[in-house]
Design a protein around this motif. Structure first.
Motif, PDB file in Angstrom:
ATOM      1  N   LEU A  10       9.805  36.289 -12.026  1.00  0.00           N
ATOM      2  CA  LEU A  10       8.369  36.043 -12.184  1.00  0.00           C
ATOM      3  C   LEU A  10       7.599  36.374 -10.913  1.00  0.00           C
ATOM      4  CD1 LEU A  10       8.307  32.729 -14.249  1.00  0.00           C
ATOM      5  CD2 LEU A  10       7.814  35.045 -15.035  1.00  0.00           C
ATOM      6  N   LYS A  11       8.214  36.144  -9.766  1.00  0.00           N
ATOM      7  CA  LYS A  11       7.530  36.459  -8.510  1.00  0.00           C
ATOM      8  C   LYS A  11       7.259  37.963  -8.417  1.00  0.00           C
ATOM      9  CE  LYS A  11       9.637  35.217  -4.744  1.00  0.00           C
ATOM     10  NZ  LYS A  11      10.044  34.484  -3.537  1.00  0.00           N
ATOM     11  N   GLN A  12       8.212  38.767  -8.877  1.00  0.00           N
ATOM     12  CA  GLN A  12       7.998  40.217  -8.874  1.00  0.00           C
ATOM     13  C   GLN A  12       6.889  40.619  -9.834  1.00  0.00           C
ATOM     14  OE1 GLN A  12      11.644  42.603  -9.027  1.00  0.00           O
ATOM     15  NE2 GLN A  12      12.813  40.801  -8.465  1.00  0.00           N
ATOM     16  N   LEU A  13       6.846  39.948 -10.988  1.00  0.00           N
ATOM     17  CA  LEU A  13       5.799  40.255 -11.965  1.00  0.00           C
ATOM     18  C   LEU A  13       4.428  39.825 -11.455  1.00  0.00           C
ATOM     19  CD1 LEU A  13       7.535  39.105 -15.286  1.00  0.00           C
ATOM     20  CD2 LEU A  13       7.266  41.444 -14.459  1.00  0.00           C
ATOM     21  N   HIS A  14       4.371  38.610 -10.909  1.00  0.00           N
ATOM     22  CA  HIS A  14       3.080  38.038 -10.523  1.00  0.00           C
ATOM     23  C   HIS A  14       2.512  38.668  -9.254  1.00  0.00           C
ATOM     24  CE1 HIS A  14       4.117  34.107 -12.893  1.00  0.00           C
ATOM     25  NE2 HIS A  14       3.934  35.160 -13.680  1.00  0.00           N
ATOM     26  N   THR A  15       3.379  39.277  -8.447  1.00  0.00           N
ATOM     27  CA  THR A  15       2.876  39.914  -7.214  1.00  0.00           C
ATOM     28  C   THR A  15       2.660  41.416  -7.405  1.00  0.00           C
ATOM     29  OG1 THR A  15       5.159  40.172  -6.415  1.00  0.00           O
ATOM     30  CG2 THR A  15       3.940  38.215  -5.681  1.00  0.00           C
ATOM     31  N   ALA A  16       2.906  41.910  -8.613  1.00  0.00           N
ATOM     32  CA  ALA A  16       2.605  43.324  -8.904  1.00  0.00           C
ATOM     33  C   ALA A  16       1.093  43.526  -8.863  1.00  0.00           C
ATOM     34  CB  ALA A  16       3.159  43.707 -10.276  1.00  0.00           C
ATOM     35  N   ILE A  17       0.681  44.773  -8.740  1.00  0.00           N
ATOM     36  CA  ILE A  17      -0.751  45.099  -8.717  1.00  0.00           C
ATOM     37  C   ILE A  17      -1.072  46.042  -9.878  1.00  0.00           C
ATOM     38  CG2 ILE A  17      -2.648  46.060  -7.374  1.00  0.00           C
ATOM     39  CD1 ILE A  17      -1.082  45.410  -4.863  1.00  0.00           C
ATOM     40  N   PRO A  18      -1.760  45.568 -10.919  1.00  0.00           N
ATOM     41  CA  PRO A  18      -2.200  44.178 -11.114  1.00  0.00           C
ATOM     42  C   PRO A  18      -1.033  43.272 -11.524  1.00  0.00           C
ATOM     43  CG  PRO A  18      -2.756  45.479 -13.033  1.00  0.00           C
ATOM     44  CD  PRO A  18      -2.191  46.446 -12.032  1.00  0.00           C
ATOM     45  N   ALA A  19      -1.243  41.976 -11.381  1.00  0.00           N
ATOM     46  CA  ALA A  19      -0.200  41.004 -11.740  1.00  0.00           C
ATOM     47  C   ALA A  19       0.097  41.052 -13.239  1.00  0.00           C
ATOM     48  CB  ALA A  19      -0.645  39.606 -11.344  1.00  0.00           C
ATOM     49  N   ILE A  20       1.356  40.844 -13.591  1.00  0.00           N
ATOM     50  CA  ILE A  20       1.785  40.843 -14.992  1.00  0.00           C
ATOM     51  C   ILE A  20       2.166  39.420 -15.387  1.00  0.00           C
ATOM     52  CG2 ILE A  20       3.483  41.720 -16.645  1.00  0.00           C
ATOM     53  CD1 ILE A  20       3.796  44.167 -14.782  1.00  0.00           C
ATOM     54  N   ASN A  44       6.768  42.021 -25.038  1.00  0.00           N
ATOM     55  CA  ASN A  44       5.780  42.405 -26.055  1.00  0.00           C
ATOM     56  C   ASN A  44       4.471  41.626 -25.935  1.00  0.00           C
ATOM     57  OD1 ASN A  44       7.439  44.314 -27.221  1.00  0.00           O
ATOM     58  ND2 ASN A  44       8.366  42.874 -28.652  1.00  0.00           N
ATOM     59  N   ALA A  45       4.566  40.403 -25.425  1.00  0.00           N
ATOM     60  CA  ALA A  45       3.351  39.580 -25.302  1.00  0.00           C
ATOM     61  C   ALA A  45       2.748  39.647 -23.906  1.00  0.00           C
ATOM     62  CB  ALA A  45       3.677  38.128 -25.652  1.00  0.00           C
ATOM     63  N   ALA A  46       3.363  40.416 -23.007  1.00  0.00           N
ATOM     64  CA  ALA A  46       2.897  40.452 -21.619  1.00  0.00           C
ATOM     65  C   ALA A  46       1.516  41.110 -21.512  1.00  0.00           C
ATOM     66  CB  ALA A  46       3.907  41.203 -20.747  1.00  0.00           C
ATOM     67  N   LYS A  47       0.796  40.743 -20.466  1.00  0.00           N
ATOM     68  CA  LYS A  47      -0.519  41.337 -20.220  1.00  0.00           C
ATOM     69  C   LYS A  47      -0.784  41.352 -18.721  1.00  0.00           C
ATOM     70  CE  LYS A  47      -4.271  39.048 -20.173  1.00  0.00           C
ATOM     71  NZ  LYS A  47      -5.531  38.346 -20.484  1.00  0.00           N
ATOM     72  N   SER A  76      -4.879  33.546 -19.785  1.00  0.00           N
ATOM     73  CA  SER A  76      -3.515  33.520 -19.250  1.00  0.00           C
ATOM     74  C   SER A  76      -3.529  33.934 -17.787  1.00  0.00           C
ATOM     75  CB  SER A  76      -2.622  34.470 -20.047  1.00  0.00           C
ATOM     76  OG  SER A  76      -2.495  34.037 -21.384  1.00  0.00           O
ATOM     77  N   SER A  77      -2.657  33.289 -17.008  1.00  0.00           N
ATOM     78  CA  SER A  77      -2.543  33.556 -15.583  1.00  0.00           C
ATOM     79  C   SER A  77      -1.093  33.313 -15.174  1.00  0.00           C
ATOM     80  CB  SER A  77      -3.478  32.624 -14.800  1.00  0.00           C
ATOM     81  OG  SER A  77      -3.026  31.283 -14.911  1.00  0.00           O
ATOM     82  N   PRO A  78      -0.729  33.547 -13.927  1.00  0.00           N
ATOM     83  CA  PRO A  78       0.635  33.214 -13.500  1.00  0.00           C
ATOM     84  C   PRO A  78       1.011  31.769 -13.802  1.00  0.00           C
ATOM     85  CG  PRO A  78      -0.395  34.603 -11.857  1.00  0.00           C
ATOM     86  CD  PRO A  78      -1.450  34.299 -12.873  1.00  0.00           C
TER      87      PRO A  78
END
Length: 259
Positions: A10-20, A44-47, A76-78
């Protein structure tokens, strides 16, 4: 350990630009690999996280794991993923036998209704887990002892032990003094010992000693009646297996032994 693996993902997803934001963290979307690591599936539900958004455009997620904002109460947020991870952590800790409450404070903070009251990010959650791990050695040692302790002694509660001691003593006395008509010597002791194993397994199977219930998937079912059926089938299967062993001993081994 599995929660820490998921935090790393999740840390990798949330620190991506933009966050996932994954938005669908649940047991069926997590697999444990052959090297005992947790992996997150199904995006499939990611944004992408949009800080300026006030609500989700599409209501996605799984009931029971989805955060309140996924039902139209915000965007939705991290913190949405942190909520779902907290629900999973609650389920994992409840599944441990005996169940553990050492994660309660972390779970409570993860699953606050308001995102602002949850952990600010996954790093905060990781730090909370790390802090807990430093206090855990003694508890881990006790958990090992409890893992092998007989039912009635695992929680170290006096009233349970007061019930367990006479029950186990009665079973030992009943089985080891058992008399069977026209049965003597080795065959008699075989019947006594197999009967003792049958009686003990009724207790072990019913109270999930050493996680024996995992042998029957029905024992893990969400519905209580199905779980009870699974436990009954497990007990019957083991008792029938022991009975077959007893028949083999009495029919083939005992007669071959010298009197």
């Amino acid at each position: 350990s599995y929660t820490k693996d998921l935090c790393l993902i999740l840390k990798q997803l949330h620190t991506a630009i933009p966050a996932i934001v994954h938005r669908d963290i649940k047991p069926s979307n997590v697999i444990i690999t052959s090297y005992n690591r947790a992996v997150l599936l199904d995006f499939n539900a990611a944004k992408y996280y949009t800080p300026s958004s006030s609500e989700d455009t599409v209501l996605l997620g799984t009931q029971g794991y989805a955060a309140p904002e996924q039902y139209g109460f915000g965007a939705s947020s991290p913190q949405t993923d942190i909520y779902s991870l907290g629900i999973m952590l609650r389920e994992m800790s409840a599944a441990v036998t005996p169940s553990t409450h050492i994660f309660d404070a972390i779970i409570e903070k993860c699953t606050q209704l308001r995102p602002s009251e949850r952990f600010g990010d996954v790093t905060e959650l990781e730090n909370a887990l790390a802090s807990l791990a430093k206090k855990a050695p003694k508890k881990q040692y006790m958990n090992v002892l409890r893992k092998y302790a007989l039912p009635g002694f695992r929680t170290a509660k006096p009233w349970k032990m007061l019930i367990a001691v006479p029950v186990y003593l009665f079973i030992l006395w009943l089985c080891l003094t058992l008399e069977v008509k026209n049965t003597y010597g080795f065959a008699l002791w075989a019947e006594r010992l197999i009967t003792l194993l049958m009686m003990l397994f009724l207790i072990f199977g019913t109270f999930n000693y050493m996680d024996v219930q995992q042998a029957i998937p029905l024992c893990q079912h969400k519905k209580q009646l199905v779980r009870i059926l699974g436990i009954i089938l497990l007990d019957l299967a083991v008792i029938m297996g022991l009975f077959v062993i007893l028949l083999f001993i009495v029919s083939f081994i005992a007669p071959a032994l010298p009197l």
